[in-house]
Design a protein around this motif. Sequence first.
Motif, PDB file in Angstrom:
ATOM      1  N   GLY A 230       4.425  -7.270 -21.660  1.00  0.00           N
ATOM      2  CA  GLY A 230       3.100  -6.741 -21.309  1.00  0.00           C
ATOM      3  C   GLY A 230       2.739  -6.970 -19.845  1.00  0.00           C
ATOM      4  O   GLY A 230       1.632  -6.659 -19.407  1.00  0.00           O
ATOM      5  N   MET A 231       3.708  -7.487 -19.091  1.00  0.00           N
ATOM      6  CA  MET A 231       3.424  -7.911 -17.723  1.00  0.00           C
ATOM      7  C   MET A 231       2.919  -6.799 -16.810  1.00  0.00           C
ATOM      8  O   MET A 231       2.145  -7.028 -15.880  1.00  0.00           O
ATOM      9  CB  MET A 231       4.706  -8.503 -17.143  1.00  0.00           C
ATOM     10  N   GLY A 232       3.365  -5.565 -17.069  1.00  0.00           N
ATOM     11  CA  GLY A 232       3.024  -4.470 -16.147  1.00  0.00           C
ATOM     12  C   GLY A 232       1.614  -3.925 -16.323  1.00  0.00           C
ATOM     13  O   GLY A 232       1.097  -3.226 -15.450  1.00  0.00           O
ATOM     14  N   ILE A 233       1.005  -4.260 -17.468  1.00  0.00           N
ATOM     15  CA  ILE A 233      -0.298  -3.641 -17.775  1.00  0.00           C
ATOM     16  C   ILE A 233      -1.358  -4.055 -16.751  1.00  0.00           C
ATOM     17  O   ILE A 233      -1.514  -5.237 -16.445  1.00  0.00           O
ATOM     18  CB  ILE A 233      -0.735  -4.011 -19.207  1.00  0.00           C
ATOM     19  N   GLY A 234      -2.064  -3.065 -16.241  1.00  0.00           N
ATOM     20  CA  GLY A 234      -3.135  -3.333 -15.282  1.00  0.00           C
ATOM     21  C   GLY A 234      -2.683  -3.373 -13.834  1.00  0.00           C
ATOM     22  O   GLY A 234      -3.500  -3.466 -12.920  1.00  0.00           O
ATOM     23  N   MET A 235      -1.369  -3.277 -13.600  1.00  0.00           N
ATOM     24  CA  MET A 235      -0.861  -3.394 -12.236  1.00  0.00           C
ATOM     25  C   MET A 235      -1.252  -2.215 -11.343  1.00  0.00           C
ATOM     26  O   MET A 235      -1.380  -2.350 -10.135  1.00  0.00           O
ATOM     27  CB  MET A 235       0.669  -3.523 -12.253  1.00  0.00           C
ATOM     28  N   ILE A 236      -1.428  -1.038 -11.962  1.00  0.00           N
ATOM     29  CA  ILE A 236      -1.832   0.137 -11.185  1.00  0.00           C
ATOM     30  C   ILE A 236      -3.205  -0.106 -10.582  1.00  0.00           C
ATOM     31  O   ILE A 236      -3.438   0.123  -9.387  1.00  0.00           O
ATOM     32  CB  ILE A 236      -1.862   1.391 -12.096  1.00  0.00           C
ATOM     33  N   VAL A 237      -4.102  -0.609 -11.431  1.00  0.00           N
ATOM     34  CA  VAL A 237      -5.465  -0.844 -10.970  1.00  0.00           C
ATOM     35  C   VAL A 237      -5.487  -1.940  -9.900  1.00  0.00           C
ATOM     36  O   VAL A 237      -6.123  -1.794  -8.854  1.00  0.00           O
ATOM     37  CB  VAL A 237      -6.382  -1.202 -12.162  1.00  0.00           C
ATOM     38  N   ILE A 238      -4.755  -3.022 -10.146  1.00  0.00           N
ATOM     39  CA  ILE A 238      -4.736  -4.113  -9.160  1.00  0.00           C
ATOM     40  C   ILE A 238      -4.214  -3.596  -7.811  1.00  0.00           C
ATOM     41  O   ILE A 238      -4.813  -3.820  -6.769  1.00  0.00           O
ATOM     42  CB  ILE A 238      -3.841  -5.280  -9.652  1.00  0.00           C
ATOM     43  N   GLY A 239      -3.107  -2.870  -7.865  1.00  0.00           N
ATOM     44  CA  GLY A 239      -2.496  -2.387  -6.624  1.00  0.00           C
ATOM     45  C   GLY A 239      -3.403  -1.421  -5.875  1.00  0.00           C
ATOM     46  O   GLY A 239      -3.649  -1.580  -4.681  1.00  0.00           O
ATOM     47  N   LEU A 240      -3.903  -0.421  -6.610  1.00  0.00           N
ATOM     48  CA  LEU A 240      -4.722   0.592  -5.944  1.00  0.00           C
ATOM     49  C   LEU A 240      -6.048   0.018  -5.452  1.00  0.00           C
ATOM     50  O   LEU A 240      -6.506   0.347  -4.351  1.00  0.00           O
ATOM     51  CB  LEU A 240      -4.983   1.765  -6.893  1.00  0.00           C
ATOM     52  N   ALA A 241      -6.671  -0.850  -6.275  1.00  0.00           N
ATOM     53  CA  ALA A 241      -7.959  -1.413  -5.870  1.00  0.00           C
ATOM     54  C   ALA A 241      -7.781  -2.259  -4.614  1.00  0.00           C
ATOM     55  O   ALA A 241      -8.569  -2.154  -3.670  1.00  0.00           O
ATOM     56  CB  ALA A 241      -8.551  -2.246  -7.001  1.00  0.00           C
ATOM     57  N   SER A 242      -6.722  -3.082  -4.579  1.00  0.00           N
ATOM     58  CA  SER A 242      -6.478  -3.909  -3.390  1.00  0.00           C
ATOM     59  C   SER A 242      -6.299  -3.032  -2.158  1.00  0.00           C
ATOM     60  O   SER A 242      -6.849  -3.304  -1.091  1.00  0.00           O
ATOM     61  CB  SER A 242      -5.221  -4.753  -3.581  1.00  0.00           C
ATOM     62  N   LEU A 243      -5.528  -1.975  -2.338  1.00  0.00           N
ATOM     63  CA  LEU A 243      -5.267  -1.054  -1.221  1.00  0.00           C
ATOM     64  C   LEU A 243      -6.562  -0.439  -0.700  1.00  0.00           C
ATOM     65  O   LEU A 243      -6.853  -0.455   0.496  1.00  0.00           O
ATOM     66  CB  LEU A 243      -4.323   0.056  -1.700  1.00  0.00           C
ATOM     67  N   ILE A 244      -7.347   0.096  -1.646  1.00  0.00           N
ATOM     68  CA  ILE A 244      -8.547   0.824  -1.237  1.00  0.00           C
ATOM     69  C   ILE A 244      -9.600  -0.123  -0.649  1.00  0.00           C
ATOM     70  O   ILE A 244     -10.236   0.186   0.359  1.00  0.00           O
ATOM     71  CB  ILE A 244      -9.094   1.650  -2.431  1.00  0.00           C
ATOM     72  N   ILE A 245      -9.722  -1.311  -1.245  1.00  0.00           N
ATOM     73  CA  ILE A 245     -10.659  -2.296  -0.682  1.00  0.00           C
ATOM     74  C   ILE A 245     -10.218  -2.653   0.741  1.00  0.00           C
ATOM     75  O   ILE A 245     -11.012  -2.612   1.688  1.00  0.00           O
ATOM     76  CB  ILE A 245     -10.722  -3.571  -1.559  1.00  0.00           C
ATOM     77  N   GLY A 246      -8.950  -2.951   0.901  1.00  0.00           N
ATOM     78  CA  GLY A 246      -8.446  -3.344   2.224  1.00  0.00           C
ATOM     79  C   GLY A 246      -8.694  -2.278   3.270  1.00  0.00           C
ATOM     80  O   GLY A 246      -9.223  -2.552   4.343  1.00  0.00           O
ATOM     81  N   LEU A 247      -8.320  -1.024   2.932  1.00  0.00           N
ATOM     82  CA  LEU A 247      -8.446   0.039   3.925  1.00  0.00           C
ATOM     83  C   LEU A 247      -9.898   0.377   4.210  1.00  0.00           C
ATOM     84  O   LEU A 247     -10.254   0.719   5.336  1.00  0.00           O
ATOM     85  CB  LEU A 247      -7.696   1.293   3.472  1.00  0.00           C
ATOM     86  N   SER A 248     -10.785   0.276   3.192  1.00  0.00           N
ATOM     87  CA  SER A 248     -12.169   0.658   3.479  1.00  0.00           C
ATOM     88  C   SER A 248     -12.955  -0.472   4.148  1.00  0.00           C
ATOM     89  O   SER A 248     -13.812  -0.216   4.971  1.00  0.00           O
ATOM     90  CB  SER A 248     -12.877   1.199   2.235  1.00  0.00           C
ATOM     91  N   VAL A 249     -12.634  -1.712   3.828  1.00  0.00           N
ATOM     92  CA  VAL A 249     -13.355  -2.815   4.478  1.00  0.00           C
ATOM     93  C   VAL A 249     -12.910  -2.965   5.936  1.00  0.00           C
ATOM     94  O   VAL A 249     -13.738  -3.147   6.832  1.00  0.00           O
ATOM     95  CB  VAL A 249     -13.142  -4.146   3.716  1.00  0.00           C
ATOM     96  N   PHE A 250     -11.620  -2.883   6.180  1.00  0.00           N
ATOM     97  CA  PHE A 250     -11.119  -3.171   7.527  1.00  0.00           C
ATOM     98  C   PHE A 250     -10.724  -1.909   8.297  1.00  0.00           C
ATOM     99  O   PHE A 250     -10.208  -1.987   9.405  1.00  0.00           O
ATOM    100  CB  PHE A 250      -9.908  -4.113   7.454  1.00  0.00           C
TER     101      PHE A 250
END
Lengths: 313, 257
Positions: A230-250
């Motif tokens: 079950g390790m992969g579950i939720g990884m899409i959201v974690i990856g995309l959210a981190s990306l979008i937060i990073g790019l929009s904040v900085f």
Amino acid sequence: MLEFLGSLDVILQDGFMYAIIAMGYYISYTILDFPDLTVEGTVLSGGVAFGLLVTAGVNPWLAMIAAFLVGFIFGAITGILHVKLKIRPLLCGILVSTALISVNLITTVVGMGGNLAGDGALSTIDVGRSVPTLIRTFPATLLPTDFFGINPRKIISFFIIAVIFKIILDVYLKTKNGLLLRAAGNNPQFVTMLAKNEGRSKILGLAIGNGYAAVSGALIAQSRGNINQGMGIGMIVIGLASLIIGLSVFGRVRFMKPTTMVILGSIIYQACLGFATFLGVPSAYNKIIMAVLFTLALVLSGKLKTKRGKINA
Amino acid sequence: MLELKNIKKYFNAGTVDQVTLFDNFDFTVNSGEFISVIGSNGSGKTTLLNLICGSIAPDAGNIIFEGKDITLLDEYRRAKFIGRVYQDPKMGTCPDLTIIENMALADNKGKNFGLSPAVNKKRIEYYKELTSQCGMGLENRMNVKVGALSGGQRQALALVIAQMTDIKLLILDEHTAALDPKTSENIMKLTDKMIREKGITTLMVTHNLRFAVEYGSRLIMMHEGKCITDISGKEKEKLSIDDLLGKFYEISIEKGN
């Protein structure tokens, strides 16, 4: 205070290890505009490849490179489905990640010496204390594992690995091949006019993106001490959210590389999750919080963009 | 140098809406020519360019380039010897890359895109020299993202980029149509200058009859998938816009408009 340091420990560890997925998404989602759902499968594939190799006694650095290659190959398959068979991006990801559920399970069970006809009791790989992973071999062993409730060894090791992958990506994007990849995302027709097959650039981009996701999977495995299906579950959201937060904040910070923004974004995202835990929200709520944070990140990044647009107009 | 033989092209083939655009269409481009192509909407101008560049394939017939049959050659492979500038200035450049990065990519056309650094600093002076001939001050904005430039500037850059490497055929697809009259005039002059300097064989589709008359060594008018006028040499030099307008009216009357 100790409790806070404990949270900080988790935030930094997780921040650095998930940042690598987010960097992969920087290629597939930001550069190529391809919402790649394969990641859920390739994160686990990377973990499985790493876990099996390390338990078999392979050097953990080599095992991590192998994990990258496994992700690279599955990412390329997603790309080929899209480019050669003209299947829509979302469906390509769904197809490959669905197939990977079986691939990962079979690899795990067979790799662990189990029987596929059996009850699948061997679907978990243990990379606990007895297994020589990255954080249990030289040079990481030079670092202490406990310092006022935080684990400098894990944090610094993961930080260094994240930075290595960040630098590789930065350098790659400045090469001819990397610039061609950026062009393929920006204006595919331009790549055609350069007498290059733009489809190939896309396939390569997706392959690299999933290679990164798989490396992250290898780190997750080490951080948790085991690899379960079950390790992969939720990884899409974690990856995309981190990306979008990073790019929009900085995004407006001059001279900051996007890859740096992504790593910081990943830490901010984990800090938000950590804060919820700190407030005493039960972990069962985790995925709801993740989805809400992702929604907020999407909405806020959209708002920032339109504001900028208005100023320009 | 380029020959289209017995080209057939249908649209909506196999449906009740089937339209035959080209039926045994023949067309030859000779080396060194600068051909202006005019014609009303739906006459087959853009389809002609798309067939030559490989964006679409003919239903029958052959396309021969310098003796080689390129009918089934992929568009990106043809790009090695064909340069193209589109009507939309956005098509010819990458908006998120700087002028230098765009030119560095174009400079490497036809070569291997490997893992060496994309921008060779020694070439930047050469890039500046190339952009300075546009007379738009692009040479002072080399590190600006191309998306921040105006339509005219982008089109000038696209024009420079299209012929940075040695191409044998230049395709101009209404490349001045999206620009204001003044800019459109400047881009046309720049185009003519570049073509003369390099002597590139050129095929230009335009709706501007004056450009078609004033520039180029040969003029063809297309109508319903046929070349109804083909003028070159002395005859082309004497041609006036009124002559062309007269032709257009003739067609309209035939069609009963």
